[in-house]
Design an enzyme around this catalytic site. Sequence first.
Site, PDB file in Angstrom:
ATOM      1  N   TYR A 255       0.821  -1.206   0.000  1.00 46.13           N
ATOM      2  CA  TYR A 255       0.000   0.000   0.000  1.00 46.13           C
ATOM      3  C   TYR A 255       0.853   1.252   0.000  1.00 46.13           C
ATOM      4  O   TYR A 255       2.059   1.186   0.207  1.00 46.13           O
ATOM      5  CB  TYR A 255      -0.964   0.000   1.197  1.00 46.13           C
ATOM      6  CG  TYR A 255      -0.335   0.305   2.546  1.00 46.13           C
ATOM      7  CD1 TYR A 255       0.476  -0.615   3.203  1.00 46.13           C
ATOM      8  CD2 TYR A 255      -0.557   1.539   3.161  1.00 46.13           C
ATOM      9  CE1 TYR A 255       1.035  -0.321   4.438  1.00 46.13           C
ATOM     10  CE2 TYR A 255      -0.003   1.833   4.402  1.00 46.13           C
ATOM     11  CZ  TYR A 255       0.788   0.906   5.035  1.00 46.13           C
ATOM     12  OH  TYR A 255       1.349   1.194   6.246  1.00 46.13           O
TER      13      TYR A 255
ATOM     14  N   ARG B   8       8.178   4.086  -4.710  1.00 44.66           N
ATOM     15  CA  ARG B   8       8.245   3.085  -3.636  1.00 44.66           C
ATOM     16  C   ARG B   8       7.234   1.961  -3.884  1.00 44.66           C
ATOM     17  O   ARG B   8       7.519   0.790  -3.596  1.00 44.66           O
ATOM     18  CB  ARG B   8       8.006   3.716  -2.266  1.00 44.66           C
ATOM     19  CG  ARG B   8       8.214   2.692  -1.143  1.00 44.66           C
ATOM     20  CD  ARG B   8       8.149   3.293   0.232  1.00 44.66           C
ATOM     21  NE  ARG B   8       6.872   3.926   0.473  1.00 44.66           N
ATOM     22  CZ  ARG B   8       6.614   4.740   1.474  1.00 44.66           C
ATOM     23  NH1 ARG B   8       7.568   5.024   2.346  1.00 44.66           N
ATOM     24  NH2 ARG B   8       5.429   5.283   1.627  1.00 44.66           N
TER      25      ARG B   8
ATOM     26  N   ARG C  59      -8.010 -20.787  -1.402  1.00 39.31           N
ATOM     27  CA  ARG C  59      -6.902 -20.485  -0.491  1.00 39.31           C
ATOM     28  C   ARG C  59      -5.760 -21.451  -0.732  1.00 39.31           C
ATOM     29  O   ARG C  59      -5.971 -22.653  -0.759  1.00 39.31           O
ATOM     30  CB  ARG C  59      -7.364 -20.581   0.967  1.00 39.31           C
ATOM     31  CG  ARG C  59      -6.274 -20.256   1.983  1.00 39.31           C
ATOM     32  CD  ARG C  59      -6.828 -20.237   3.404  1.00 39.31           C
ATOM     33  NE  ARG C  59      -5.810 -19.838   4.369  1.00 39.31           N
ATOM     34  CZ  ARG C  59      -5.037 -20.691   5.039  1.00 39.31           C
ATOM     35  NH1 ARG C  59      -5.165 -21.991   4.872  1.00 39.31           N
ATOM     36  NH2 ARG C  59      -4.139 -20.243   5.900  1.00 39.31           N
TER      37      ARG C  59
ATOM     38  N   LYS D  39       6.417  -2.112   1.884  1.00 41.16           N
ATOM     39  CA  LYS D  39       5.242  -1.514   2.549  1.00 41.16           C
ATOM     40  C   LYS D  39       4.032  -2.436   2.414  1.00 41.16           C
ATOM     41  O   LYS D  39       3.125  -2.186   1.615  1.00 41.16           O
ATOM     42  CB  LYS D  39       4.970  -0.125   1.966  1.00 41.16           C
ATOM     43  CG  LYS D  39       4.097   0.745   2.864  1.00 41.16           C
ATOM     44  CD  LYS D  39       4.208   2.196   2.471  1.00 41.16           C
ATOM     45  CE  LYS D  39       3.201   3.095   3.180  1.00 41.16           C
ATOM     46  NZ  LYS D  39       3.312   3.124   4.630  1.00 41.16           N
TER      47      LYS D  39
ATOM     48  N   GLU E  28      11.949   2.441  14.313  1.00 42.02           N
ATOM     49  CA  GLU E  28      11.084   3.530  13.815  1.00 42.02           C
ATOM     50  C   GLU E  28       9.816   3.545  14.649  1.00 42.02           C
ATOM     51  O   GLU E  28       9.661   2.771  15.592  1.00 42.02           O
ATOM     52  CB  GLU E  28      10.769   3.318  12.323  1.00 42.02           C
ATOM     53  CG  GLU E  28      10.091   2.006  12.025  1.00 42.02           C
ATOM     54  CD  GLU E  28       9.930   1.706  10.529  1.00 42.02           C
ATOM     55  OE1 GLU E  28       9.851   2.639   9.731  1.00 42.02           O
ATOM     56  OE2 GLU E  28       9.864   0.515  10.192  1.00 42.02           O
TER      57      GLU E  28
HETATM   58  N1  PDD Z   1       2.921   5.014   7.266  1.00 41.20           N
HETATM   59  N2  PDD Z   1       7.594   3.745   8.860  1.00 41.20           N
HETATM   60  C1  PDD Z   1       6.452   3.026   8.861  1.00 41.20           C
HETATM   61  C2  PDD Z   1       6.438   1.718   9.572  1.00 41.20           C
HETATM   62  C3  PDD Z   1       5.298   3.516   8.197  1.00 41.20           C
HETATM   63  O1  PDD Z   1       4.174   2.795   8.185  1.00 41.20           O
HETATM   64  C4  PDD Z   1       5.361   4.780   7.555  1.00 41.20           C
HETATM   65  C5  PDD Z   1       4.188   5.344   6.794  1.00 41.20           C
HETATM   66  C6  PDD Z   1       6.576   5.499   7.597  1.00 41.20           C
HETATM   67  C7  PDD Z   1       6.740   6.837   6.921  1.00 41.20           C
HETATM   68  O2  PDD Z   1       6.752   6.714   5.521  1.00 41.20           O
HETATM   69  P1  PDD Z   1       6.258   7.900   4.585  1.00 41.20           P
HETATM   70  O3  PDD Z   1       7.033   9.097   4.982  1.00 41.20           O
HETATM   71  O4  PDD Z   1       6.581   7.426   3.246  1.00 41.20           O
HETATM   72  O5  PDD Z   1       4.784   8.079   4.843  1.00 41.20           O
HETATM   73  C8  PDD Z   1       7.667   4.939   8.243  1.00 41.20           C
HETATM   74  C9  PDD Z   1       1.752   5.463   6.545  1.00 41.20           C
HETATM   75  C10 PDD Z   1       1.588   6.951   6.552  1.00 41.20           C
HETATM   76  C11 PDD Z   1       0.527   4.728   7.061  1.00 41.20           C
HETATM   77  O6  PDD Z   1       0.660   3.541   7.289  1.00 41.20           O
HETATM   78  O7  PDD Z   1      -0.547   5.323   7.194  1.00 41.20           O
END
Ligand code: PDD
Length: 286
Positions: free
Chosen positions: A33, A52, A101, A150, A182
């Site tokens: 996503y 990304r 599945r 992601k 993070e």
């Molecule tokens: N989250 N680290 C994690 C684990 C994240 O899920 C996100 C983003 C970031 C920051 O990435 P970016 O700057 O590209 O948004 C770092 C999004 C916003 C979410 O899950 O809603």
Amino acid sequence: MTRTVYLNGDYLPETEAKVSIFDRGFLMSDGVYEVTSVLGGKLIDFAGHCARLGRSLSELGMAAPCSDAELLAIHRELVTLNDITDGMIYLQVTRGNPGDRDFAYPPADTKPTLVLFTQNKPGLADAPAAKTGWKVISVADERWGRRDIKTTQLLYPSMAKMMAKAAHVDDAWFVEDGMVTEGTSNNAYIVKGNRIITRALSHDILHGITRAAVLRFAAEAQMEVEERNFTIAEAQQADEAFVTSASAFVMPVVEIDGAAVGTGAVGHLVPRLREIYLEEMAKAAI
Ligand code: PDD
């Protein structure tokens, strides 16, 4: 107002968009996503999010559902149809519906599922929390080892968010081998003097699109940038701390595990960085 969402080529009322129970996203969290912010009706760093997405798809051997130009057109159409001035666009691609599945991936020609929807957040860039800062707690990082992709496997980050809520704070910072990785859904930083310190890119963290822009602007504004690991103890003794994400932008962190960071109030460098980020990104928005 009922939202208009996008599903596999159609713009539909949110109540009419249906995905199969056999979809790999539903059964296996086999999906990736992106979240792109909208400010003043324009997309923030769309090219970064698109790049990304391409990387996440290729790391998982998933086909791109359409071209970047088509993705841009869908984003823009949803902004228009839902009359979004400020908010977010959520995009998800899954490996599609194999009709049953199975742990093995379906044939490569299985059609991916592409879903997008908007989240209306008037005044997104003026979040009151940016003036007061977030409080965070540390929690063990028990996510899988490819956090650079992601994926929609967000159960552990959700659990961590609930731990933060139970502790009456705003978010959690993950810690692995004694070092901060993070935040639950953001990248984490500390500030010492004129220096911004954040973990280097690897499989351990998401390669934040906001992170890349903020580090670029910081260097342009003569702030030093050091990419290295740091501990919670070092963060508690830093002058300032913050997180970045597409929805929080640059958000000060004023308390970690009950200890005040710096004076315990929002400092000087982080609000300046937030201002630069929002100004520059608004200029480049499309
Ligand atoms: N989250 N680290 C994690 C684990 C994240 O899920 C996100 C983003 C970031 C920051 O990435 P970016 O700057 O590209 O948004 C770092 C999004 C916003 C979410 O899950 O809603």
